[in-house]
Design a protein around this motif. Structure first.
Motif, PDB file in Angstrom:
ATOM      1  N   TYR A 135     129.437  83.852  -6.947  1.00  0.00           N
ATOM      2  CA  TYR A 135     130.694  83.201  -7.315  1.00  0.00           C
ATOM      3  C   TYR A 135     131.773  84.198  -7.715  1.00  0.00           C
ATOM      4  CZ  TYR A 135     128.860  78.520  -7.005  1.00  0.00           C
ATOM      5  OH  TYR A 135     128.360  77.338  -6.521  1.00  0.00           O
ATOM      6  N   ARG A 136     131.456  85.496  -7.681  1.00  0.00           N
ATOM      7  CA  ARG A 136     132.440  86.518  -8.044  1.00  0.00           C
ATOM      8  C   ARG A 136     133.011  87.139  -6.780  1.00  0.00           C
ATOM      9  NH1 ARG A 136     129.275  90.306 -11.570  1.00  0.00           N
ATOM     10  NH2 ARG A 136     127.876  88.814 -12.487  1.00  0.00           N
ATOM     11  N   SER A 137     134.326  87.124  -6.658  1.00  0.00           N
ATOM     12  CA  SER A 137     134.947  87.653  -5.442  1.00  0.00           C
ATOM     13  C   SER A 137     135.245  89.148  -5.519  1.00  0.00           C
ATOM     14  CB  SER A 137     136.232  86.883  -5.119  1.00  0.00           C
ATOM     15  OG  SER A 137     137.099  86.883  -6.221  1.00  0.00           O
ATOM     16  N   ARG A 138     135.176  89.690  -6.737  1.00  0.00           N
ATOM     17  CA  ARG A 138     135.423  91.127  -6.898  1.00  0.00           C
ATOM     18  C   ARG A 138     134.334  91.723  -7.789  1.00  0.00           C
ATOM     19  NH1 ARG A 138     140.437  88.871  -6.169  1.00  0.00           N
ATOM     20  NH2 ARG A 138     141.767  90.028  -4.754  1.00  0.00           N
ATOM     21  N   GLN A 139     133.579  92.644  -7.186  1.00  0.00           N
ATOM     22  CA  GLN A 139     132.502  93.284  -7.943  1.00  0.00           C
ATOM     23  C   GLN A 139     131.971  94.499  -7.197  1.00  0.00           C
ATOM     24  OE1 GLN A 139     128.766  90.918  -8.017  1.00  0.00           O
ATOM     25  NE2 GLN A 139     129.871  89.479  -6.709  1.00  0.00           N
ATOM     26  N   ASN A 160     135.822  92.913  -2.408  1.00  0.00           N
ATOM     27  CA  ASN A 160     137.218  92.671  -2.767  1.00  0.00           C
ATOM     28  C   ASN A 160     137.705  91.526  -1.880  1.00  0.00           C
ATOM     29  OD1 ASN A 160     139.734  92.903  -3.887  1.00  0.00           O
ATOM     30  ND2 ASN A 160     140.326  94.697  -2.682  1.00  0.00           N
ATOM     31  N   PRO A 214     139.151  87.437  -1.194  1.00  0.00           N
ATOM     32  CA  PRO A 214     140.183  86.566  -1.761  1.00  0.00           C
ATOM     33  C   PRO A 214     139.629  85.788  -2.954  1.00  0.00           C
ATOM     34  CG  PRO A 214     140.150  86.390   0.633  1.00  0.00           C
ATOM     35  CD  PRO A 214     138.953  87.210   0.239  1.00  0.00           C
ATOM     36  N   ARG A 215     140.436  85.648  -3.995  1.00  0.00           N
ATOM     37  CA  ARG A 215     140.015  84.908  -5.185  1.00  0.00           C
ATOM     38  C   ARG A 215     139.540  83.515  -4.784  1.00  0.00           C
ATOM     39  NH1 ARG A 215     140.395  88.010  -9.312  1.00  0.00           N
ATOM     40  NH2 ARG A 215     142.146  89.389  -9.639  1.00  0.00           N
ATOM     41  N   GLY A 216     138.467  83.093  -5.445  1.00  0.00           N
ATOM     42  CA  GLY A 216     137.919  81.768  -5.171  1.00  0.00           C
ATOM     43  C   GLY A 216     136.886  81.750  -4.056  1.00  0.00           C
ATOM     44  N   THR A 217     136.652  82.886  -3.400  1.00  0.00           N
ATOM     45  CA  THR A 217     135.638  82.939  -2.353  1.00  0.00           C
ATOM     46  C   THR A 217     134.267  82.738  -2.983  1.00  0.00           C
ATOM     47  OG1 THR A 217     136.944  84.495  -1.038  1.00  0.00           O
ATOM     48  CG2 THR A 217     134.591  84.375  -0.548  1.00  0.00           C
ATOM     49  N   HIS A 246     133.578  74.086  -7.291  1.00  0.00           N
ATOM     50  CA  HIS A 246     133.541  75.297  -8.110  1.00  0.00           C
ATOM     51  C   HIS A 246     132.281  75.334  -8.948  1.00  0.00           C
ATOM     52  CE1 HIS A 246     135.309  72.296 -10.793  1.00  0.00           C
ATOM     53  NE2 HIS A 246     134.791  73.001 -11.785  1.00  0.00           N
TER      54      HIS A 246
END
Length: 146
Positions: A29-33, A46, A48-51, A144
């Protein structure tokens, strides 16, 4: 070297997979890590937010030279089984009231370990099994995660 994955895609062919990225339910559930695949290989998501990534999702690097496949990493979970479907539905109701990420099937429920919830479920007469397994919680009515 860190490879940055920026694109989620649905292939129309069988692409060559360069990396397998195992992620827990929460990590999907994390789009950036940043993820360390080995001592010498690191990747950065990296997106898109919400991916929201799923088991089998495919990602492409920002340079378009690498493709990665997401797999659900086995993690500690509690699997809940019941003698009747009504007992299982009742357990899902009580867990839902607590807004617990929950995997729901017709034969079991699955959630992250929590001693308070385990105690409640035992009092309701349910069978509790501590396991290590892939965890696929429901996305929720609005798509979500909690």
């Amino acid at each position: 070297m860190i490879i940055i994955f920026t694109q989620y895609f649905q292939p129309n062919t069988n692409p060559n997979i360069d990396f397998i990225i195992p992620l827990t339910a929460e990590q999907r559930y994390r789009s950036r890590q940043k993820i360390e695949l080995s001592s010498s290989q690191k990747v950065y998501l990296n997106l898109p937010r919400g991916t929201v990534l799923e088991d089998g999702s495919l990602l492409q690097s920002e340079t378009q030279e690498y493709i990665a496949k997401i797999v659900a990493q086995p993690e500690p979970v509690i699997t809940v089984k019941a003698n009747t479907q009504l007992d299982l539905i009742r357990a899902a109701y009580h867990l839902g009231n607590r807004h617990v990420p929950l995997e729901i099937t017709s034969t079991y429920l699955r959630l992250s370990p929590d001693s308070v919830l385990e105690s409640m479920l035992v009092k309701l007469g349910l069978e509790i099994l501590a396991e290590v397994a892939p965890f696929y919680p429901e996305k929720g009515a609005y798509g979500h995660h909690h």
